[in-house]
Design an enzyme around this catalytic site. Structure first.
Site, PDB file in Angstrom:
ATOM      1  N   ARG A 236      80.064  -3.415 -15.334  1.00  0.00           N
ATOM      2  CA  ARG A 236      79.272  -3.465 -16.585  1.00  0.00           C
ATOM      3  C   ARG A 236      78.227  -2.346 -16.569  1.00  0.00           C
ATOM      4  NH1 ARG A 236      75.429  -8.653 -15.037  1.00  0.00           N
ATOM      5  NH2 ARG A 236      73.783  -7.404 -14.113  1.00  0.00           N
ATOM      6  N   ALA A 306      75.709   0.730  -7.847  1.00  0.00           N
ATOM      7  CA  ALA A 306      75.280  -0.680  -7.802  1.00  0.00           C
ATOM      8  C   ALA A 306      73.809  -0.751  -7.432  1.00  0.00           C
ATOM      9  CB  ALA A 306      76.120  -1.446  -6.774  1.00  0.00           C
ATOM     10  N   ASN A 364      56.230   1.963 -10.263  1.00  0.00           N
ATOM     11  CA  ASN A 364      56.131   1.108 -11.446  1.00  0.00           C
ATOM     12  C   ASN A 364      55.503  -0.214 -11.049  1.00  0.00           C
ATOM     13  OD1 ASN A 364      56.442   0.588 -14.139  1.00  0.00           O
ATOM     14  ND2 ASN A 364      58.614   0.047 -14.010  1.00  0.00           N
ATOM     15  N   TYR A 370      61.698  -1.993  -5.486  1.00  0.00           N
ATOM     16  CA  TYR A 370      62.655  -1.148  -6.218  1.00  0.00           C
ATOM     17  C   TYR A 370      62.272   0.336  -6.084  1.00  0.00           C
ATOM     18  CZ  TYR A 370      65.593   0.270 -10.230  1.00  0.00           C
ATOM     19  OH  TYR A 370      66.537   0.855 -11.039  1.00  0.00           O
ATOM     20  N   LYS A 374      64.481   3.320  -4.464  1.00  0.00           N
ATOM     21  CA  LYS A 374      64.961   4.446  -5.276  1.00  0.00           C
ATOM     22  C   LYS A 374      64.339   5.781  -4.828  1.00  0.00           C
ATOM     23  CE  LYS A 374      67.796   2.169  -7.974  1.00  0.00           C
ATOM     24  NZ  LYS A 374      69.247   2.423  -7.924  1.00  0.00           N
TER      25      LYS A 374
END
Ligand code: NAD
Length: 464
Positions: A236, A306, A364, A370, A374
């Protein structure tokens, strides 16, 4: 997910209200359409005196059958003629002439005084760019310039393209491509990408092209014919779009996702004539299973797409939330890369392509886990360049901004709306925008690209 404000903004009533109220006006961006020319309108080519890339640029413009123009610059017309490009004369007094793209070779700008060449080229034509127009400036890689004044002037080009990205509006994009000495014959895939609608949501980016021995005669309509690609998280969202675009470009795509996504994965693979690999990439056996799947024929392209979020402020975050995100988004990718390398599964002129995030660049609120994962992806890309070079493999990353997917649909309304509008395009990107950037890296003619991190963020105001 649909952006209702954008649909309204493009209606007659919406346009009028938005103009009168001074609200952001998200234009409907041109997207790639194989039935249209790669650059759907005239291109204006210019160069600072002494620039060295006019001939290779002209060759690309010739190859894409561009309707190309240049002002009264003899050196540009001469170099273009040598490259076989039919370059038309543009009279700079003709303000009615509009262009789809401005291409400026700035490699000859040797010091700060000569930066005025940028003003001389762009000032008279600044109002003549069509909607979804393109600005592409070609420079020399500053770190490789032998003289400090040259390096300074070349580094300054970034300021121009980033500011133009904010100024010209109307869905345009603006980039610098820095070409290392000896890499002049490696620019075609990047010039094609940045001039076309494939780069609809990529703006204010800086790309470095390095020399490569690889010289190919490829079919640009099916550049990945005969290649095998593995896309993780392909059931998706962005992964599905990556699978679609790589298959469109001719690759056989192996679609990987967790076993719980099997039905969606089967649907995607069936649509694109690909195959399925149901696997949790964090499982202990995942790297070996991937190796076993590709042993023999080998793997040409792996896309580490992913990824998950588990947002909480650091004070409220559980060790499980931290560990899960780091494991899926970063550590599993390292383990898979190690296994592919140890078993020589990646074919020559292979590609490792990673999906980072602007969170990994700018940080963030509520995303320490996260952002660490990243930013780590960027570290992995940069540190693996020399290791992979020995094997003839490149590694690059995209860093998406706000992309319309299930992941961003889950963000609370006010934060979502801010994320969507706080960029030069005043809208979110589409999964296909990320996929097109990945297909550009995957192209066999992109052998000169390694270690690049390109944001697909519509020039988000967040971060650099
Ligand atoms: P998504 O949640 O729609 O899709 C992610 C896919 O990864 C899912 O199909 C999921 O099942 C799969 N996946 C998760 N854990 C897995 C595992 N352990 N093994 C195998 N597959 C697994 O997300 P998306 O928005 O399409 O994001 C795709 C990538 O883009 C992610 O890496 C994400 O961090 C990154 N990204 C997305 C955005 C955005 O705005 N959507 C912005 C920046 C970066």
């Amino acid at each position: 997910m649909s952006d209702r404000y954008q649909v309204f903004a493009n209606s007659a009533l919406g346009r009028m209200l938005i103009r009168n109220l001074g609200l952001p006006a998200p234009l409907s961006l041109d997207r790639f359409d194989a039935s249209k020319p790669l650059v759907n309108g005239p291109v204006l080519l210019g160069a600072a005196p002494g620039s060295e890339l006019v001939a290779p640029l002209s060759l690309v413009l010739k190859n894409i059958h561009a309707e190309a123009y240049a002002g009264a610059q003899d050196h540009v017309h001469r170099a273009a003629a040598d490259a076989g490009l039919n370059l038309r004369m543009y009279n700079r007094e003709d303000k009615g002439q509009k262009f789809k793209a401005f291409v400026f070779d700035a490699t000859g700008i040797m010091n700060s005084e000569q930066l005025v060449e940028l003003y001389n080229f762009f000032n008279p034509i600044a109002r003549q760019l069509l909607n979804s127009g393109r600005v592409l400036v070609i420079g020399r890689t500053p770190e490789l310039c032998s003289c400090t004044k040259h390096a300074t002037a070349q580094r300054a080009l970034e300021g121009l393209t980033r500011a133009i990205g904010k100024e010209f509006k109307k869905g345009m994009t603006s980039q610098v491509v820095y070409v290392a000495p000896g890499a002049e014959n490696q620019i075609e895939s990047s010039v094609r990408f940045f001039l076309s609608a494939k780069s609809a949501y990529v703006s204010a980016q800086v790309v470095r092209v390095s020399p490569s021995d690889i010289q190919l005669n490829i079919d640009w309509t099916k550049p990945l014919a005969g290649k095998t690609a593995l896309v993780t998280g392909a059931s998706r969202g962005i992964g599905e779009a990556i699978a679609d675009v790589l298959a469109r470009d001719g690759a056989h795509v192996v679609c990987l996702d967790i076993p719980a996504q099997e039905a969606d994965l089967q649907r995607v693979a069936a649509r694109i004539g690909g195959s399925v690999l149901g696997l949790d990439i964090t499982s202990a056996e995942a790297p070996q299973k991937i190796v076993d799947h590709f042993k023999g024929k080998g793997l040409d392209i792996i896309v580490h797409n992913a990824g998950v979020t588990r947002d909480k402020t650091l004070a409220n975050m559980t060790p499980q939330q931290w560990g899960l995100v780091l494991n899926i988004n970063l550590s599993s990718e390292e383990r898979i890369n190690d296994a592919l390398l140890a078993n020589n599964v990646l074919n020559a002129n292979g590609r490792v392509i990673c999906v980072s995030s602007i969170s990994g660049i700018a940080g963030n609120m509520g995303q320490t886990n996260y952002a660490v994962s990243k930013a780590g992806v960027i570290g992995m890309v940069q540190s693996m360049v020399p290791v992979l070079k020995e094997k003839g493999v490149t590694i690059n990353a995209v860093a998406p901004g706000f992309i319309e997917t299930a992941m961003t649909a889950a963000i609370p309304f006010a934060i979502r709306e801010a994320g969507r509008r706080m960029n030069s395009m005043s809208q979110g990107g589409l999964p296909v925008d990320v996929a097109e950037a990945i297909a550009w890296y995957a192209n066999p003619a992109s052998a000169g690209l390694s270690g690049n991190v390109v944001r697909v963020c519509g020039q988000s105001l967040i971060g650099a």
